[in-house]
Scaffold this motif. Structure first.
Motif, PDB file in Angstrom:
ATOM      1  N   ASP A 298       0.876  -0.920   0.214  1.00  0.00           N
ATOM      2  CA  ASP A 298       0.384   0.506   0.323  1.00  0.00           C
ATOM      3  C   ASP A 298       1.076   0.973   0.159  1.00  0.00           C
ATOM      4  N   HIS A 299       1.753   1.596   1.050  1.00  0.00           N
ATOM      5  CA  HIS A 299       2.715   2.069   1.044  1.00  0.00           C
ATOM      6  C   HIS A 299       3.576   2.430  -0.614  1.00  0.00           C
ATOM      7  N   PHE A 300       4.452   1.540  -1.264  1.00  0.00           N
ATOM      8  CA  PHE A 300       4.371   1.655  -2.329  1.00  0.00           C
ATOM      9  C   PHE A 300       3.690   1.790  -3.707  1.00  0.00           C
ATOM     10  N   THR A 301       1.982   1.869  -3.317  1.00  0.00           N
ATOM     11  CA  THR A 301       1.459   2.076  -4.645  1.00  0.00           C
ATOM     12  C   THR A 301       1.353   3.753  -4.443  1.00  0.00           C
ATOM     13  N   GLU A 302       1.123   4.486  -2.419  1.00  0.00           N
ATOM     14  CA  GLU A 302       1.101   5.480  -2.865  1.00  0.00           C
ATOM     15  C   GLU A 302       3.397   6.474  -3.481  1.00  0.00           C
ATOM     16  N   TYR A 303       3.588   5.648  -3.064  1.00  0.00           N
ATOM     17  CA  TYR A 303       5.187   5.987  -3.280  1.00  0.00           C
ATOM     18  C   TYR A 303       5.453   6.226  -4.673  1.00  0.00           C
ATOM     19  N   LEU A 304       4.588   5.732  -5.370  1.00  0.00           N
ATOM     20  CA  LEU A 304       4.976   5.551  -7.268  1.00  0.00           C
ATOM     21  C   LEU A 304       3.899   6.386  -7.771  1.00  0.00           C
ATOM     22  N   ARG A 305       3.054   6.739  -7.346  1.00  0.00           N
ATOM     23  CA  ARG A 305       1.564   7.724  -7.265  1.00  0.00           C
ATOM     24  C   ARG A 305       2.285   8.682  -7.286  1.00  0.00           C
ATOM     25  N   GLN A 306       2.678  10.045  -5.959  1.00  0.00           N
ATOM     26  CA  GLN A 306       3.953  10.727  -6.028  1.00  0.00           C
ATOM     27  C   GLN A 306       5.094  10.841  -6.799  1.00  0.00           C
ATOM     28  N   HIS A 307       5.627   9.500  -7.403  1.00  0.00           N
ATOM     29  CA  HIS A 307       6.452  10.283  -7.913  1.00  0.00           C
ATOM     30  C   HIS A 307       5.925   9.968 -10.070  1.00  0.00           C
ATOM     31  N   ASN A 308       4.337  10.404 -10.038  1.00  0.00           N
ATOM     32  CA  ASN A 308       4.359  10.281 -11.453  1.00  0.00           C
ATOM     33  C   ASN A 308       3.869   9.132 -12.197  1.00  0.00           C
ATOM     34  N   SER A 309       4.012   7.898 -11.573  1.00  0.00           N
ATOM     35  CA  SER A 309       4.130   6.667 -12.368  1.00  0.00           C
ATOM     36  C   SER A 309       3.024   5.546 -11.390  1.00  0.00           C
ATOM     37  N   SER A 310       2.436   4.361 -11.488  1.00  0.00           N
ATOM     38  CA  SER A 310       0.983   3.625 -11.054  1.00  0.00           C
ATOM     39  C   SER A 310       1.454   2.287 -10.618  1.00  0.00           C
ATOM     40  N   PRO A 311       0.897   1.677  -9.539  1.00  0.00           N
ATOM     41  CA  PRO A 311       1.356   0.501  -9.678  1.00  0.00           C
ATOM     42  C   PRO A 311       1.139  -0.073 -11.417  1.00  0.00           C
ATOM     43  N   ALA A 312       0.059  -0.001 -11.254  1.00  0.00           N
ATOM     44  CA  ALA A 312      -0.380  -0.797 -13.020  1.00  0.00           C
ATOM     45  C   ALA A 312       1.046  -0.990 -13.971  1.00  0.00           C
ATOM     46  N   SER A 313       1.299   0.270 -14.220  1.00  0.00           N
ATOM     47  CA  SER A 313       2.692   0.004 -15.159  1.00  0.00           C
ATOM     48  C   SER A 313       3.952  -1.044 -13.860  1.00  0.00           C
ATOM     49  N   ILE A 314       4.043  -1.269 -12.527  1.00  0.00           N
ATOM     50  CA  ILE A 314       5.268  -2.214 -12.407  1.00  0.00           C
ATOM     51  C   ILE A 314       3.681  -3.340 -12.863  1.00  0.00           C
ATOM     52  N   LYS A 315       3.220  -4.171 -13.046  1.00  0.00           N
ATOM     53  CA  LYS A 315       2.408  -4.950 -12.440  1.00  0.00           C
ATOM     54  C   LYS A 315       2.672  -5.521 -13.780  1.00  0.00           C
ATOM     55  N   ARG A 316       2.392  -4.501 -15.025  1.00  0.00           N
ATOM     56  CA  ARG A 316       2.533  -5.259 -16.377  1.00  0.00           C
ATOM     57  C   ARG A 316       4.024  -5.411 -16.655  1.00  0.00           C
ATOM     58  N   GLN A 317       4.534  -4.997 -15.925  1.00  0.00           N
ATOM     59  CA  GLN A 317       5.788  -5.751 -16.435  1.00  0.00           C
ATOM     60  C   GLN A 317       6.498  -6.552 -16.374  1.00  0.00           C
ATOM     61  N   ILE A 318       5.443  -6.739 -15.123  1.00  0.00           N
ATOM     62  CA  ILE A 318       5.276  -7.944 -14.422  1.00  0.00           C
ATOM     63  C   ILE A 318       4.932  -9.324 -15.022  1.00  0.00           C
ATOM     64  N   GLU A 319       3.592  -9.146 -15.154  1.00  0.00           N
ATOM     65  CA  GLU A 319       3.263 -10.271 -15.512  1.00  0.00           C
ATOM     66  C   GLU A 319       3.985 -10.152 -17.564  1.00  0.00           C
ATOM     67  N   GLY A 320       4.166  -9.873 -17.807  1.00  0.00           N
ATOM     68  CA  GLY A 320       5.446 -10.029 -19.174  1.00  0.00           C
ATOM     69  C   GLY A 320       6.496 -10.367 -18.810  1.00  0.00           C
ATOM     70  N   GLU A 321       6.631 -10.462 -17.479  1.00  0.00           N
ATOM     71  CA  GLU A 321       8.490 -11.180 -17.710  1.00  0.00           C
ATOM     72  C   GLU A 321       7.794 -12.125 -17.274  1.00  0.00           C
TER      73      GLU A 321
END
Length: 442
Positions: free
Chosen positions: A135-158
């Motif tokens: 949860d904290h990491f999700t908020e951290y990503l949003r604060q830095h103009n990214s999103s959990p969806a971006s990392i999760k898509r990369q994880i899915e691809g790998e």
């Protein structure tokens, strides 16, 4: 991974040399295509006005997807990326997202669908690496103009690509028992020789885009030299399967890698980066992460019991004042005769004392590693530090030396060889997917 057998690399280089000779003898390309010398262009293509979006076999990659993935790279590098570098990275991120989309699509075409629970588990591990809860990491990503969806898509691809390779490629890769046994014998004969832990960023290139890829590689190297994360760049941009682990090839002997890489690595020190190194099919950027002797105990694996004496300087201390006090501190610590006297001397000079047990030498900064390897029990190190961080001395109170390393098991070597061959076929697989894809840029 760009690991191939040395003989294979030599063969590929020889083939390229022969092809180059044939090309010099061939007629100019425009003659074979019957293109006139005086051509008139109707319309123009300006890459500067092309929006960084694409439709890959009907699936859309948006500008937002690119912005969020780019934000991950910028965040991983402390935000220290020039504006012109960001624009170059946008194009590379787009290419990565296209490859990622093709990998996920190909996996689905073979009825491979990654369960969301698996993605969430991997996401939690990534968050843990950042020392945060999901949860904290999700908020951290949003604060830095990214999103959990971006990392999760990369994880899915790998995950999807890895599963596809294990089903459709790995079963057809054969490694003979005699081949593995031969490597074991060579390792025993090579005992005491250097072995390297190497990181690699591999960028494929064609004759048409060689200069562009070469420029990209040089820009990546410059960013890493300025403090950017090698692992972050490898994860985002390397086209080898080791991208998922930050480009880490593991421990290799120079005879196991192509001659081009071996020549570069042989002259490098631990922590040094080199490249772009021309290799068959593209360029590699190398990082020597560590170095050791084959099947020989590495003294840097010794576990130390240390006593640290340190003094700090009040804010506003001048360099001259700090040097004077550091000199007095150095003179006092020269009188240390074993850990039993360290506390008394620390009290005399107003130093703080901290005891540290089970400290592995290789986990310390490189300059300290070389010093502590040769330090005897009871001896104190020379003072080190700065006005900002204070000055410290380490006293060696005990040492547990490592045992000689054993030969890797039969299964470990077989797995490494299989991985190398799977990785080579994986690059060809992805290249074919790119060629067959219908990609519409908007």
């Amino acid at each position: 991974m760009m690991l191939v057998l040395a003989c294979s690399a030599s063969t590929m280089v020889a083939t390229q040399t022969e092809a180059a000779a044939q090309a010099r003898e061939a007629p100019p390309a425009q003659n074979s295509l019957n293109i006139p010398d005086d051509v008139t262009l109707f319309g123009k293509s300006d890459p500067n006005i092309r929006k960084a979006t694409a439709i890959i076999n009907g699936e859309i990659v948006t500008g937002t997807d690119i912005d969020q993935r780019l934000a991950l790279i910028i965040t991983a590098n402390g935000g220290k990326i020039a504006d012109e570098e960001k624009e170059r990275l946008r194009l590379q991120v787009l290419r990565n997202l296209i490859d990622e989309t093709l990998q996920i699509q190909e996996a689905k075409a073979h009825d491979i669908v990654v369960d969301r629970a698996e993605v969430e588990q991997s996401y939690a591990r990534v968050a843990q690496n950042f020392g945060q809860s999901p949860d904290h990491f999700t908020e951290y990503l949003r604060q830095h103009n990214s999103s959990p969806a971006s990392i999760k898509r990369q994880i899915e691809g790998e995950l999807a690509w890895g599963r596809l390779l294990r089903r459709n490629v790995q079963p057809f890769v054969n490694v003979g028992e005699e081949e593995v046994q031969s490597i074991i014998e060579r390792m025993k004969a090579s005992k005491g020789e250097d072995e390297y832990r190497i990181g690699e960023i591999y960028l494929s290139a064609t004759p048409e885009n060689t200069q562009q890829i070469l420029g990209n590689a040089r820009n990546i190297i410059e960013q890493i030299k300025q403090g950017a994360s090698f692992q972050a760049y490898a994860r985002q941009f390397s086209e080898a399967s080791t991208a998922a682990v930050g480009g880490d090839l593991g421990w290799v002997r120079l005879a196991q890698i192509p001659n081009e890489l071996a020549v570069a690595a042989r002259e490098m020190q631990v922590g040094q980066i080199a490249g772009p190194v021309p290799v068959p099919g593209g360029f590699s950027i190398l990082l020597v992460m560590d170095k050791r002797k084959i099947l020989t105990a590495d003294p840097r694996d010794a576990l130390l019991s240390l006593k640290q004496l340190s003094i700090a300087f009040p804010e506003g201390t001048t360099q001259a004042q700090a040097s004077s006090r550091a000199g007095a501190f150095a003179d006092a610590t020269k009188k240390i005769q074993g850990c039993g006297t360290a506390n008394d001397i620390a009290a005399q000079v107003g130093a703080d004392v901290v005891d540290n047990d089970q400290v592995k030498i290789r986990d310390l900064p490189l300059p300290l590693q070389d010093m502590l390897v040769n330090l005897q029990v009871g001896e104190a190190s020379p003072p080190f530090g700065s006005v900002k961080d204070g000055v410290r001395v380490l006293v060696l109170c005990g040492r547990d030396d490592p045992q000689d390393a054993g030969t890797p098991s039969f299964d470990q070597i077989m797995t490494q060889l299989e991985d190398e061959r799977v990785n080579k076929r994986a690059r060809i697989y992805l290249r074919d997917l790119r060629r067959d894809a219908v990609i519409d840029y908007n």
